[in-house]
Design a protein around this motif. Sequence first.
Motif, PDB file in Angstrom:
ATOM      1  N   GLY A  45     -44.056 -76.742  31.326  1.00 26.53           N
ATOM      2  CA  GLY A  45     -43.980 -75.365  30.836  1.00 26.53           C
ATOM      3  C   GLY A  45     -43.491 -74.351  31.847  1.00 26.53           C
ATOM      4  N   GLY A  46     -43.230 -74.800  33.067  1.00 25.22           N
ATOM      5  CA  GLY A  46     -42.663 -73.894  34.057  1.00 25.22           C
ATOM      6  C   GLY A  46     -43.672 -72.968  34.705  1.00 25.22           C
ATOM      7  N   ILE A  47     -43.156 -72.185  35.613  1.00 22.32           N
ATOM      8  CA  ILE A  47     -43.976 -71.263  36.404  1.00 22.32           C
ATOM      9  C   ILE A  47     -43.628 -69.837  35.986  1.00 22.32           C
ATOM     10  N   ARG A  48     -44.649 -69.028  35.757  1.00 25.06           N
ATOM     11  CA  ARG A  48     -44.421 -67.627  35.394  1.00 25.06           C
ATOM     12  C   ARG A  48     -43.539 -66.961  36.457  1.00 25.06           C
ATOM     13  N   PRO A  49     -42.577 -66.123  36.043  1.00 24.30           N
ATOM     14  CA  PRO A  49     -41.678 -65.486  37.010  1.00 24.30           C
ATOM     15  C   PRO A  49     -42.399 -64.714  38.119  1.00 24.30           C
ATOM     16  N   ASP A  50     -43.507 -64.047  37.810  1.00 22.26           N
ATOM     17  CA  ASP A  50     -44.229 -63.281  38.837  1.00 22.26           C
ATOM     18  C   ASP A  50     -44.846 -64.203  39.890  1.00 22.26           C
ATOM     19  N   TYR A  94     -39.418 -70.961  32.798  1.00 20.51           N
ATOM     20  CA  TYR A  94     -40.681 -70.689  32.123  1.00 20.51           C
ATOM     21  C   TYR A  94     -40.589 -71.135  30.665  1.00 20.51           C
ATOM     22  N   GLY A  95     -41.591 -71.871  30.225  1.00 18.44           N
ATOM     23  CA  GLY A  95     -41.596 -72.423  28.887  1.00 18.44           C
ATOM     24  C   GLY A  95     -41.043 -73.845  28.831  1.00 18.44           C
ATOM     25  N   LYS A  96     -40.407 -74.302  29.913  1.00 18.33           N
ATOM     26  CA  LYS A  96     -39.789 -75.642  29.915  1.00 18.33           C
ATOM     27  C   LYS A  96     -40.409 -76.541  30.980  1.00 18.33           C
ATOM     28  N   GLY A  97     -40.094 -76.281  32.236  1.00 14.70           N
ATOM     29  CA  GLY A  97     -40.588 -77.155  33.290  1.00 14.70           C
ATOM     30  C   GLY A  97     -40.136 -76.718  34.667  1.00 14.70           C
ATOM     31  N   THR A  98     -40.490 -77.527  35.654  1.00 14.55           N
ATOM     32  CA  THR A  98     -40.237 -77.204  37.053  1.00 14.55           C
ATOM     33  C   THR A  98     -39.682 -78.413  37.776  1.00 14.55           C
ATOM     34  N   LYS A  99     -38.770 -78.157  38.702  1.00 19.01           N
ATOM     35  CA  LYS A  99     -38.259 -79.192  39.590  1.00 19.01           C
ATOM     36  C   LYS A  99     -38.410 -78.701  41.021  1.00 19.01           C
ATOM     37  N   THR A 100     -39.112 -79.490  41.811  1.00 17.87           N
ATOM     38  CA  THR A 100     -39.285 -79.199  43.233  1.00 17.87           C
ATOM     39  C   THR A 100     -38.540 -80.251  44.021  1.00 17.87           C
ATOM     40  N   GLU A 101     -37.735 -79.822  44.988  1.00 13.80           N
ATOM     41  CA  GLU A 101     -36.964 -80.734  45.828  1.00 13.80           C
ATOM     42  C   GLU A 101     -37.266 -80.439  47.293  1.00 13.80           C
ATOM     43  N   ALA A 102     -37.286 -81.496  48.099  1.00 19.58           N
ATOM     44  CA  ALA A 102     -37.489 -81.318  49.544  1.00 19.58           C
ATOM     45  C   ALA A 102     -36.631 -82.316  50.305  1.00 19.58           C
ATOM     46  N   LEU A 103     -36.105 -81.871  51.433  1.00 24.41           N
ATOM     47  CA  LEU A 103     -35.321 -82.736  52.318  1.00 24.41           C
ATOM     48  C   LEU A 103     -35.876 -82.621  53.731  1.00 24.41           C
ATOM     49  N   PHE A 104     -36.095 -83.775  54.331  1.00 27.40           N
ATOM     50  CA  PHE A 104     -36.553 -83.860  55.718  1.00 27.40           C
ATOM     51  C   PHE A 104     -35.537 -84.659  56.519  1.00 27.40           C
ATOM     52  N   TYR A 105     -35.363 -84.300  57.796  1.00 24.22           N
ATOM     53  CA  TYR A 105     -34.545 -85.102  58.708  1.00 24.22           C
ATOM     54  C   TYR A 105     -35.490 -85.907  59.591  1.00 24.22           C
ATOM     55  N   LYS A 106     -35.514 -87.220  59.345  1.00 25.12           N
ATOM     56  CA  LYS A 106     -36.501 -88.095  59.969  1.00 25.12           C
ATOM     57  C   LYS A 106     -36.335 -88.205  61.484  1.00 25.12           C
ATOM     58  N   SER A 107     -35.111 -88.033  61.994  1.00 26.40           N
ATOM     59  CA  SER A 107     -34.905 -88.177  63.436  1.00 26.40           C
ATOM     60  C   SER A 107     -35.388 -86.956  64.221  1.00 26.40           C
TER      61      SER A 107
END
Length: 179
Positions: A45-50, A94-107
């Motif tokens: 359902g997503g995150i409220r804009p505020d 909002y009303g649909k969903g959320t996508k969270t992405e993360a990138l790490f540099y292991k070295s």
Amino acid sequence: MGLITLSDHVHDIAENSINAKAKNVKLVIEETDDTFYFSVEDDAGGIRPDILEKIFDPSVTTRKKEIRRVGLGLPFLKQSAEATGGYVKVNSEYGKGTKTEALFYKSHIDCQPVGNLVDTFLVLLLNQNINWFIKRCYNDNCYEISSETIREYLGVLDTPEKIKTLSELLEELESSIKN
């Protein structure tokens, strides 16, 4: 509490989807010799804009104040990823969903160890109220596993034997992409 690992971050962000009452969660982990990328996408359902505009502020949380007055998952993830030269992105409709992405540099010296992804996957897959789809890649080798496939082969995960079988399967899949 011991050392925080990248798999702990994955678990924490996936827990956000669980707590938001997602029905379907797609988890993608793409690891190379130098990078660790993950995304968690849900239909909760997503995150409220505020809230979304302050998502990385540790004093902002959607939890009841009696439970926790601060929200540390996303701010800590952002700090950890950026310390390695990586990033965190949160896209939410909002009303649909959320996508969270993360990138790490292991070295990078500040990158946390990957940790135990098999245990993370197992704990998530044991939540049978959610349809999980997990795609895991290491360099050019990948595997996919889903709640649907697990139900097809093991049924409901309601005995120690079934849970042990799933754990062994995950171990096999993980070792198959690393060799």
